[in-house]
Design a protein around this motif. Structure first.
Motif, PDB file in Angstrom:
ATOM      1  N   ALA A 163      40.597 -21.267   8.245  1.00 29.14           N
ATOM      2  CA  ALA A 163      40.095 -21.418   6.876  1.00 29.14           C
ATOM      3  C   ALA A 163      39.969 -20.061   6.191  1.00 29.14           C
ATOM      4  CB  ALA A 163      38.747 -22.133   6.890  1.00 29.14           C
ATOM      5  N   ARG A 200      42.035 -17.693   2.302  1.00 26.46           N
ATOM      6  CA  ARG A 200      41.279 -17.168   1.167  1.00 26.46           C
ATOM      7  C   ARG A 200      41.982 -16.007   0.476  1.00 26.46           C
ATOM      8  NH1 ARG A 200      35.218 -16.163   3.166  1.00 26.46           N
ATOM      9  NH2 ARG A 200      35.037 -15.692   0.932  1.00 26.46           N
ATOM     10  N   ARG A 203      36.484 -20.781  -7.047  1.00 26.47           N
ATOM     11  CA  ARG A 203      35.828 -21.302  -5.852  1.00 26.47           C
ATOM     12  C   ARG A 203      36.787 -22.279  -5.185  1.00 26.47           C
ATOM     13  NH1 ARG A 203      29.817 -23.465  -6.454  1.00 26.47           N
ATOM     14  NH2 ARG A 203      29.562 -21.243  -6.927  1.00 26.47           N
ATOM     15  N   SER A 204      37.604 -21.789  -4.318  1.00 27.13           N
ATOM     16  CA  SER A 204      38.721 -22.563  -3.778  1.00 27.13           C
ATOM     17  C   SER A 204      38.262 -23.454  -2.623  1.00 27.13           C
ATOM     18  CB  SER A 204      39.821 -21.624  -3.286  1.00 27.13           C
ATOM     19  OG  SER A 204      39.327 -20.816  -2.236  1.00 27.13           O
ATOM     20  N   ALA A 205      39.150 -24.401  -2.284  1.00 24.41           N
ATOM     21  CA  ALA A 205      38.879 -25.278  -1.138  1.00 24.41           C
ATOM     22  C   ALA A 205      38.847 -24.485   0.155  1.00 24.41           C
ATOM     23  CB  ALA A 205      39.943 -26.370  -1.071  1.00 24.41           C
ATOM     24  N   ALA A 209      37.688 -21.467   0.628  1.00 17.92           N
ATOM     25  CA  ALA A 209      36.372 -20.852   0.795  1.00 17.92           C
ATOM     26  C   ALA A 209      35.332 -21.875   1.243  1.00 17.92           C
ATOM     27  CB  ALA A 209      35.939 -20.198  -0.508  1.00 17.92           C
ATOM     28  N   ALA A 210      35.398 -23.083   0.655  1.00 10.57           N
ATOM     29  CA  ALA A 210      34.459 -24.131   1.069  1.00 10.57           C
ATOM     30  C   ALA A 210      34.703 -24.553   2.516  1.00 10.57           C
ATOM     31  CB  ALA A 210      34.584 -25.331   0.133  1.00 10.57           C
ATOM     32  N   GLU A 211      35.985 -24.688   2.897  1.00  8.30           N
ATOM     33  CA  GLU A 211      36.308 -25.052   4.279  1.00  8.30           C
ATOM     34  C   GLU A 211      35.861 -23.970   5.250  1.00  8.30           C
ATOM     35  OE1 GLU A 211      40.458 -25.703   4.179  1.00  8.30           O
ATOM     36  OE2 GLU A 211      40.320 -27.638   3.131  1.00  8.30           O
ATOM     37  N   SER A 212      35.926 -22.722   4.826  1.00  7.26           N
ATOM     38  CA  SER A 212      35.460 -21.635   5.688  1.00  7.26           C
ATOM     39  C   SER A 212      33.965 -21.737   5.944  1.00  7.26           C
ATOM     40  CB  SER A 212      35.803 -20.284   5.046  1.00  7.26           C
ATOM     41  OG  SER A 212      35.364 -19.222   5.852  1.00  7.26           O
ATOM     42  N   ARG A 213      33.192 -22.057   4.915  1.00  2.56           N
ATOM     43  CA  ARG A 213      31.749 -22.206   5.112  1.00  2.56           C
ATOM     44  C   ARG A 213      31.436 -23.404   6.015  1.00  2.56           C
ATOM     45  NH1 ARG A 213      31.852 -20.486  -0.355  1.00  2.56           N
ATOM     46  NH2 ARG A 213      31.939 -22.637  -1.100  1.00  2.56           N
ATOM     47  N   VAL A 214      32.169 -24.496   5.811  1.00  3.70           N
ATOM     48  CA  VAL A 214      31.963 -25.674   6.666  1.00  3.70           C
ATOM     49  C   VAL A 214      32.287 -25.352   8.121  1.00  3.70           C
ATOM     50  CG1 VAL A 214      32.774 -28.006   7.155  1.00  3.70           C
ATOM     51  CG2 VAL A 214      32.325 -27.328   4.805  1.00  3.70           C
TER      52      VAL A 214
END
Length: 402
Positions: free
Chosen positions: A251, A255, A290-292, A294-299
């Protein structure tokens, strides 16, 4: 494989061969349907690993600008193109890393399933063998009760005892005969359960050897070290965390800007004069919002943290399992040893005293028979506790990762 195992069981029935515990475990590991289903996942994850290393396929594109002749244009212009989306740097190795972690988790899951089946077979084998031994013991006790009835009848006929003694002896014999039917039923049930674990169509006409009991208490530190080294659940948890770490890296790899596609295009027409030269198009991903990814990385990061905490909790749970199993093991072994000492000490002494008194003419044959019955009763109590002890043995084996 199942046909071969059925043939081996038929051979055991025909020749009355002895089925050892480790033979039973080996056959169950070879034929158990749950293990066959678990092992089938190996091919799935092997192909997933191969697919993770595969390059994306190129595309052939064709564009039609005019499906019919346009009078204003006076010509038809079409185009053809070849398009390819190159993988990001480290994308394929990271995919392969994730797939390999999944494969390791699957292998650890197979080992855990095999350990459960092996423990279940050993538990069932011990119960079946001990139940068969208890049948033999109850048959001996029933034969003793018959001798008591016959001897009591003779003594009543000689006027040495009251007739009520015969009724009491016959009542004890009837109770022992009912107990014999009960233990025979239990032994048959335990043997069928063992046979079903080995093969659903297997015959039960095979004999079992008495299982040993480990009276020395295992060293707690050694058992815990072995459990933390060999428990398949720990390997499965570690592989799951490694998979999460790979997903986190994958993920994070998305980025940054990268070429999303490369396309080579040429315009076509009905005449050579209207055909264009070859052209190239390049697309670039720009994750500026705010890309997918970046969100997947946090998840993925949160999942890794949770996985590590679960692995720590699993280690603590294994420590508790080992400690609880060893505590119960120690208490049960102490009780078994106490019963053995009771039979070897006061029980044997009472039997020898009754026989000596009979030889000296100070007792009759009934006193000796009662002493022998008490010895058999002590042995039956030992077998009853030994049957309960099989559950603790299985619990310790699973806790220690054997």
């Amino acid at each position: 494989m199942r046909g071969a195992v059925a043939f081996l069981f038929a051979s055991l029935a025909a020749f009355g061969q002895l089925l050892t515990m480790e033979d039973a475990v080996a056959r169950a590991l070879a034929t158990h349907p749950d293990l066959a289903a678990a092992r089938a996942s190996r091919a799935v994850f092997r192909f997933q690993t191969q697919a993770a290393r595969a390059l994306p396929a190129p595309e052939f594109r064709m564009t039609f600008n005019n499906l019919s002749l346009d009078p204003e244009m006076g010509e038809i212009r079409n185009s053809v193109a070849w398009r390819w989306s190159p993988p990001r740097p480290r994308e394929l190795p990271l995919k392969a890393r994730i797939a390999a972690a999944r494969q390791r988790a699957a292998e650890a899951g197979i080992l855990a399933a095999e350990a459960r089946v092996a423990a279940a077979v050993r538990h069932s084998y011990r119960r079946a063998a001990l139940a068969a031994e208890r049948v033999q013991l109850t048959e001996q006790a029933t034969a003793l009760r018959r001798q008591m009835v016959e001897l009591t009848r003779r003594q009543v006929a000689l006027g040495l005892k009251e007739s009520v003694e015969t009724d009491l002896a016959e009542l004890a014999l009837a109770d022992m005969q009912a107990g014999l039917l009960r233990v025979e039923s239990v032994a048959a049930t335990e043997k069928r359960r063992l046979a079903r674990l080995l093969d659903p169509a297997a015959d039960v006409s095979f004999s079992l050897e008495p299982p040993p009991v480990s009276t020395p208490l295992p060293d707690r530190a050694a058992v815990l070290t072995q459990a933390l080294r060999t428990r398949a659940e720990l390997g499965q948890a570690a592989a799951t965390c490694q998979q999460g770490e790979g997903e986190l890296a994958f993920a994070a790899n998305g980025r940054y800007p990268w070429v999303s596609f490369v396309q080579v295009t040429r315009r076509l027409g009905p005449e050579a004069a209207v055909r264009g030269p070859w052209g190239i198009q390049v697309g670039v991903d720009l994750p500026v919002f705010r890309s997918a990814a970046a969100a997947e990385s946090r998840v993925a990061g949160a999942n890794v943290e949770r996985c590590r905490l679960e692995e720590t909790a699993l280690r603590e749970r294994i420590r508790r399992d080992v400690d609880d199993a060893l505590t119960q093991f120690q208490a049960s072994v102490a009780e078994l040893v106490k019963l053995e000492q009771l039979a070897a000490g006061p029980g044997s002494k009472a039997l020898e005293g009754a026989r000596a008194a009979l030889s000296a003419g100070r007792a009759d044959r009934l006193d000796v028979l009662h002493a022998e019955a008490r010895q058999l009763s002590l042995r039956d109590r030992w077998l009853e506790r030994r049957l309960e002890f099989t559950q603790i043995e299985a619990q310790l084996e699973l806790a220690a990762g054997r």
